[in-house]
Design a protein around this motif. Sequence first.
Motif, PDB file in Angstrom:
ATOM      1  N   ARG A   1       8.493  27.579  -1.487  1.00  0.00           N
ATOM      2  CA  ARG A   1       8.723  27.792  -2.930  1.00  0.00           C
ATOM      3  C   ARG A   1       7.398  27.986  -3.632  1.00  0.00           C
ATOM      4  O   ARG A   1       6.386  27.403  -3.255  1.00  0.00           O
ATOM      5  CB  ARG A   1       9.384  26.560  -3.564  1.00  0.00           C
ATOM      6  N   TYR A   2       7.414  28.798  -4.695  1.00  0.00           N
ATOM      7  CA  TYR A   2       6.310  28.840  -5.657  1.00  0.00           C
ATOM      8  C   TYR A   2       6.920  28.454  -6.996  1.00  0.00           C
ATOM      9  O   TYR A   2       7.624  29.267  -7.589  1.00  0.00           O
ATOM     10  CB  TYR A   2       5.692  30.234  -5.738  1.00  0.00           C
ATOM     11  N   GLY A   3       6.732  27.244  -7.413  1.00  0.00           N
ATOM     12  CA  GLY A   3       7.356  26.784  -8.650  1.00  0.00           C
ATOM     13  C   GLY A   3       8.867  26.900  -8.549  1.00  0.00           C
ATOM     14  O   GLY A   3       9.470  26.327  -7.641  1.00  0.00           O
TER      15      GLY A   3
ATOM     16  N   SER B   1      10.987  44.896  -3.098  1.00  0.00           N
ATOM     17  CA  SER B   1       9.828  44.218  -3.637  1.00  0.00           C
ATOM     18  C   SER B   1      10.249  42.846  -4.182  1.00  0.00           C
ATOM     19  O   SER B   1      11.253  42.745  -4.875  1.00  0.00           O
ATOM     20  CB  SER B   1       9.245  45.100  -4.743  1.00  0.00           C
ATOM     21  N   GLY B   2       9.521  41.814  -3.817  1.00  0.00           N
ATOM     22  CA  GLY B   2       9.853  40.466  -4.279  1.00  0.00           C
ATOM     23  C   GLY B   2      10.836  39.728  -3.388  1.00  0.00           C
ATOM     24  O   GLY B   2      11.188  38.575  -3.661  1.00  0.00           O
ATOM     25  N   ALA B   3      11.281  40.356  -2.299  1.00  0.00           N
ATOM     26  CA  ALA B   3      12.276  39.727  -1.421  1.00  0.00           C
ATOM     27  C   ALA B   3      11.703  38.544  -0.642  1.00  0.00           C
ATOM     28  O   ALA B   3      12.453  37.710  -0.130  1.00  0.00           O
ATOM     29  CB  ALA B   3      12.852  40.761  -0.451  1.00  0.00           C
ATOM     30  N   GLY B   4      10.367  38.499  -0.535  1.00  0.00           N
ATOM     31  CA  GLY B   4       9.751  37.392   0.197  1.00  0.00           C
ATOM     32  C   GLY B   4       9.105  37.818   1.508  1.00  0.00           C
ATOM     33  O   GLY B   4       8.677  36.980   2.306  1.00  0.00           O
ATOM     34  N   LYS B   5       8.952  39.131   1.718  1.00  0.00           N
ATOM     35  CA  LYS B   5       8.426  39.632   2.986  1.00  0.00           C
ATOM     36  C   LYS B   5       6.995  39.166   3.237  1.00  0.00           C
ATOM     37  O   LYS B   5       6.682  38.656   4.313  1.00  0.00           O
ATOM     38  CB  LYS B   5       8.470  41.180   3.010  1.00  0.00           C
ATOM     39  N   SER B   6       6.139  39.373   2.234  1.00  0.00           N
ATOM     40  CA  SER B   6       4.727  39.023   2.452  1.00  0.00           C
ATOM     41  C   SER B   6       4.562  37.518   2.614  1.00  0.00           C
ATOM     42  O   SER B   6       3.734  37.059   3.413  1.00  0.00           O
ATOM     43  CB  SER B   6       3.860  39.530   1.294  1.00  0.00           C
ATOM     44  N   THR B   7       5.352  36.762   1.865  1.00  0.00           N
ATOM     45  CA  THR B   7       5.286  35.302   2.024  1.00  0.00           C
ATOM     46  C   THR B   7       5.682  34.929   3.450  1.00  0.00           C
ATOM     47  O   THR B   7       5.005  34.120   4.104  1.00  0.00           O
ATOM     48  CB  THR B   7       6.226  34.612   1.011  1.00  0.00           C
ATOM     49  N   LEU B   8       6.758  35.527   3.939  1.00  0.00           N
ATOM     50  CA  LEU B   8       7.214  35.228   5.298  1.00  0.00           C
ATOM     51  C   LEU B   8       6.110  35.555   6.312  1.00  0.00           C
ATOM     52  O   LEU B   8       5.844  34.770   7.233  1.00  0.00           O
ATOM     53  CB  LEU B   8       8.504  36.011   5.599  1.00  0.00           C
ATOM     54  N   VAL B   9       5.443  36.701   6.120  1.00  0.00           N
ATOM     55  CA  VAL B   9       4.365  37.073   7.039  1.00  0.00           C
ATOM     56  C   VAL B   9       3.210  36.078   6.973  1.00  0.00           C
ATOM     57  O   VAL B   9       2.649  35.704   7.997  1.00  0.00           O
ATOM     58  CB  VAL B   9       3.821  38.487   6.715  1.00  0.00           C
ATOM     59  N   ARG B  10       2.875  35.626   5.759  1.00  0.00           N
ATOM     60  CA  ARG B  10       1.781  34.650   5.658  1.00  0.00           C
ATOM     61  C   ARG B  10       2.145  33.352   6.376  1.00  0.00           C
ATOM     62  O   ARG B  10       1.285  32.717   6.975  1.00  0.00           O
ATOM     63  CB  ARG B  10       1.434  34.383   4.188  1.00  0.00           C
ATOM     64  N   LEU B  11       3.428  32.995   6.344  1.00  0.00           N
ATOM     65  CA  LEU B  11       3.850  31.786   7.064  1.00  0.00           C
ATOM     66  C   LEU B  11       3.760  32.002   8.571  1.00  0.00           C
ATOM     67  O   LEU B  11       3.184  31.174   9.288  1.00  0.00           O
ATOM     68  CB  LEU B  11       5.290  31.399   6.688  1.00  0.00           C
TER      69      LEU B  11
END
Length: 339
Positions: free
Chosen positions: A10-12, A36-46
């Motif tokens: 989560r971010y906030g 865009s905003g679906a969470g793809k880049s966050t998932l990759v960073r994880l």
Amino acid sequence: MISLENLKKRYGEVAAVDSVSLEIPSNTIYGIIGKSGAGKSTLVRLISLLERPDSGEILFSGKRVDNLTGDELIARRRRIGMIFQNFNLFSSRSAAGNIAYPLEIGGMPRKDIRRRVSDLLEHVGLEGRGDSPISTLSGGQKQRVAVARALAVNPDILFCDEATSALDPQTTRSILDLLKKLQRELSLSIVMITHQMEVVRDACELVAVLDEGRVVEEGRVTDIFARPKAAITREFLSHLNPMEDEDSLSLQAPEGLIRWSHEGGAYTIRFRGELTGEPVLSRLSKQFNIEFNIRAGGVQNVSGTPIGTMIADISGDEAEINRAIEYLSRQGVTVEKNI
Ligand SMILES: Nc1ncnc2c1ncn2[C@@H]1O[C@H](COP(=O)(O)OP(=O)(O)O)[C@@H](O)[C@H]1O
Ligand SMILES: [Mg+2]
């Protein structure tokens, strides 16, 4: 094999990654598609261990990696390559200088670096361009440099986050061909993050569809093209551009393109593989008292499997139409009513 078990971040107020569980097999190209905003880049960073999940587990070949620290974490991260939409190259260094960078950091002797860089340049189709300043290279060439740099340290996984999104269709095709070739030659595992269904169609074997942080659909790309389940997957398919090579187009709209608009076509009909050549529809008109009016259609080549799509109107008695649709579904043809 990468296993994700109930990952959350989560971010906030925003659940960027929400209860994601996935198995990403080794030695294949796995697509993750989402808006865009679906969470793809966050998932990759994880998955690439740049950020930690709030909860859940990440396992590489059965070994938990999301809780690594110190040297173990650094060593594990080194085996992960990444490329991005905007290349992230050093503009002050030449092509060779960029590729050499991670090797210099790793302490490789100079003459070994020179040999390795020259091999890598050849691998990505840039032999002889090592001395070129980055600013003189085209977008496609810059991405080739980024690929070579990512592969310099022999990673076992390569993440491509919107790697072709800034490139024109022809250059996109050439970069996808390069990634497919490297995947085969190096037995790499590639995770391809994209918002373009063309990228999934042309490069991936498996795909997960991400929406608002959640996986809404996953499986073989051919299956998902033939039988999309989630509304968002259908939306992605409806925006697909037609194939560029002419002989793969079997049906053309008057403009010479597949018309993927839903105007004037109440139904979307999807065929798969061997069925595309079969006269299923003409048989249908004979067996049922209905009429077909095909508005648009075409065939997509999905990893060598043709998947046919048609936009059509079906007119006749409602019960008769339903019987016809049931008959089609028994033949392995899916019919969706367009809204
Ligand atoms: N570092 C961050 N801080 C706050 N919100 C973020 C951060 N990173 C991502 N988000 C939010 O998380 C959601 C998913 O973003 P992202 O993973 O970048 O999606 P995608 O790559 O699919 O476009 C978005 O709502 C975004 O605004
Ligand atoms: Mg992103």
